[in-house]
Design a protein around this motif. Structure first.
Motif, PDB file in Angstrom:
ATOM      1  N   PRO A 173      -2.149   1.358   6.747  1.00 52.30           N
ATOM      2  CA  PRO A 173      -1.917   2.625   7.453  1.00 52.30           C
ATOM      3  C   PRO A 173      -3.121   3.556   7.401  1.00 52.30           C
ATOM      4  N   CYS A 174      -3.297   4.288   8.490  1.00 49.48           N
ATOM      5  CA  CYS A 174      -4.326   5.330   8.552  1.00 49.48           C
ATOM      6  C   CYS A 174      -3.941   6.505   7.652  1.00 49.48           C
ATOM      7  N   ASP A 175      -4.883   7.419   7.482  1.00 51.53           N
ATOM      8  CA  ASP A 175      -4.640   8.664   6.752  1.00 51.53           C
ATOM      9  C   ASP A 175      -3.907   9.623   7.690  1.00 51.53           C
ATOM     10  N   LEU A 176      -2.622   9.370   7.873  1.00 52.11           N
ATOM     11  CA  LEU A 176      -1.857  10.054   8.907  1.00 52.11           C
ATOM     12  C   LEU A 176      -1.697  11.545   8.652  1.00 52.11           C
TER      13      LEU A 176
ATOM     14  N   TYR B 213       3.781   4.399   4.763  1.00 52.17           N
ATOM     15  CA  TYR B 213       2.828   5.460   4.456  1.00 52.17           C
ATOM     16  C   TYR B 213       3.589   6.571   3.758  1.00 52.17           C
ATOM     17  N   LYS B 214       3.153   6.915   2.529  1.00 54.13           N
ATOM     18  CA  LYS B 214       3.841   7.931   1.722  1.00 54.13           C
ATOM     19  C   LYS B 214       5.336   7.648   1.632  1.00 54.13           C
TER      20      LYS B 214
ATOM     21  N   GLU C 288      -3.653   4.128  -2.253  1.00 52.14           N
ATOM     22  CA  GLU C 288      -2.476   4.262  -3.116  1.00 52.14           C
ATOM     23  C   GLU C 288      -1.295   4.899  -2.388  1.00 52.14           C
ATOM     24  N   ASP C 289      -1.536   5.616  -1.305  1.00 51.98           N
ATOM     25  CA  ASP C 289      -0.453   6.237  -0.540  1.00 51.98           C
ATOM     26  C   ASP C 289       0.183   5.301   0.473  1.00 51.98           C
ATOM     27  N   SER C 290      -0.301   4.071   0.548  1.00 52.45           N
ATOM     28  CA  SER C 290       0.169   3.185   1.614  1.00 52.45           C
ATOM     29  C   SER C 290       0.632   1.841   1.066  1.00 52.45           C
ATOM     30  N   TYR C 291       1.445   1.184   1.865  1.00 53.34           N
ATOM     31  CA  TYR C 291       1.925  -0.171   1.605  1.00 53.34           C
ATOM     32  C   TYR C 291       1.622  -0.979   2.850  1.00 53.34           C
TER      33      TYR C 291
END
Length: 386
Positions: A137-140, A166-167, A290-293
């Motif tokens: 995932p992008c840094d949404l 994401y998050k 770390e914020d994404s899967y």
């Protein structure tokens, strides 16, 4: 040859498709909405519109957001050409934002700088298409904050990312975007043979995309015409397209949805094992925020060319000679002849160029066996070290 990706079809899938073939509806029947509902519920979106490809989904997403002549769409140069072609279909202008060197996604820092300059020049984008490359995932949240500041809409091209998070929220929930698009091509995480889907939490956008995927025709009377009302009645109120998906395809997708989480989990196991097998080689392995899967649609390595005595092409061809079906995702869009004729300079996006010069996609699919993975690792080790 071990392919870089492949579908997994089991008896449940075959039975689901066969049931539709024996039913009264091969298309425009009850299975398509069931498939849409299953995906929407899984990812946490309000509306889902299944179509015949992710490219079609991108097109109607842009149209629903009002993209047209005189507008600008920005996206990443490292993606399949559909991520930018959707703007050209609408008569809009395309531009690109260079990639982040770790995630290979659109770089929020580069995006912020380009937006600041575009605001001064009066040419801000109407839409930014962010691509979750490889399933990462992008840094949404950062991009969403920029959208609030500069007034652009966000489409997530999540062709690689169904099943990713994401998050802690599934990609497709549209928490930080207006529309998300999935692909169900056979090499993707789940398949409908060919197919795509657009998801949104906006009822108006859902209605527009629903209309556009089926010729712009509705049976609900919305405008006065000379035609008399009757059970045969329909109206074309917009210029739409035949982008519908069939019940046959939807049945396959609905069956595959039951295995989505297991597929993504298996891809993580394969990625972790690749990490163990390849960690001592002159390679850059995929980095995960770390914020994404990640959905891990692809497993991309980058060659440390200054540490080996081979070129990028030589490594690629040697692996193919050893029956390892590697691939390269992607040739930077702005270097394609069609885009080069628009005046794009191949040196304008240096990080994308560096990525392209080093990247190789290794085999990654849910049914990849440990023996096959060992074969990949051995071939890569022998190629790089001997």
């Amino acid at each position: 040859m071990i392919p870089y990706g492949r579908q997994d079809i089991n008896q449940d899938d075959i039975d689901a498709v066969t049931a539709v073939l024996r039913s009264d509806f091969l298309t425009q029947g009850p299975v398509v909405p069931k498939f849409e509902d299953a995906v929407a519920k899984h990812v946490g979106a309000e509306y889902a519109l299944a179509v015949n490809s992710a490219t079609s989904a991108l097109h109607i997403a842009c149209l629903a957001l009002g993209l047209g002549h005189g507008d600008h769409l920005w996206t990443t140069p490292i993606s399949f050409v559909a991520s930018s072609n959707c703007a050209l279909y609408c008569g809009a202008t395309v531009d690109f934002v260079d990639i982040d060197p770790r995630t290979y996604n659109i770089c929020p820092v580069q995006l912020a700088a380009k937006l600041e300059l575009a605001e001064k020049n009066g040419c801000l984008p109407k839409i930014v298409v962010v691509v979750h490359l490889c399933g990462q995932p992008c840094d949404l949240s950062t991009i969403y904050k920029l959208s609030l500041k500069y007034g652009f809409k966000i489409i997530e091209d999540a062709s690689h990312a169904i099943g990713g998070k994401y998050k802690e929220a599934f990609i497709g929930s549209c928490q930080f975007s207006d529309i998300t698009v999935f692909s169900f091509h056979p090499v993707k995480i789940i398949t409908t043979a060919e197919g795509g889907m657009a998801l949104t939490n906006n009822e108006d956008l859902a209605g527009k995309m629903d209309l556009l995927r089926s010729h712009g025709i509705t049976r609900k009377q919305q405008e006065m015409t000379h035609l008399a009302d009757g059970p045969w009645y329909y109206q074309q109120i917009d210029l739409g397209f035949n982008y519908r998906i069939t019940d046959i395809q939807a049945a396959l997708g609905l069956s595959q949805m039951a295995r989505l989480d297991a597929y993504v989990s298996k891809r993580h196991q394969i990625a972790n094992r690749y990490g163990d097998l390849l960690s001592d080689l002159p390679l850059t392995l995929p980095w995960q925020h770390e914020d994404s899967y990640s959905a891990y649609h692809l497993y991309v390595i980058r060659l440390k060319l200054d540490e080996i005595n081979l070129t990028h092409r030589q490594v690629f061809e040697e692996l193919r000679m050893r029956n390892i079906g590697v691939n390269l995702h992607y040739i930077p869009i702005h270097t394609q002849p069609y885009y080069a004729r628009m005046g794009f300079d191949q040196r304008s996006y240096p990080e994308a160029e560096r990525y392209y010069a080093e990247a190789i996609s290794l085999p990654m699919f849910a049914t990849l066996t440990e023996t096959q993975q060992d074969d990949v690792a051995v071939a890569l080790r022998e190629t790089l070290l001997t």
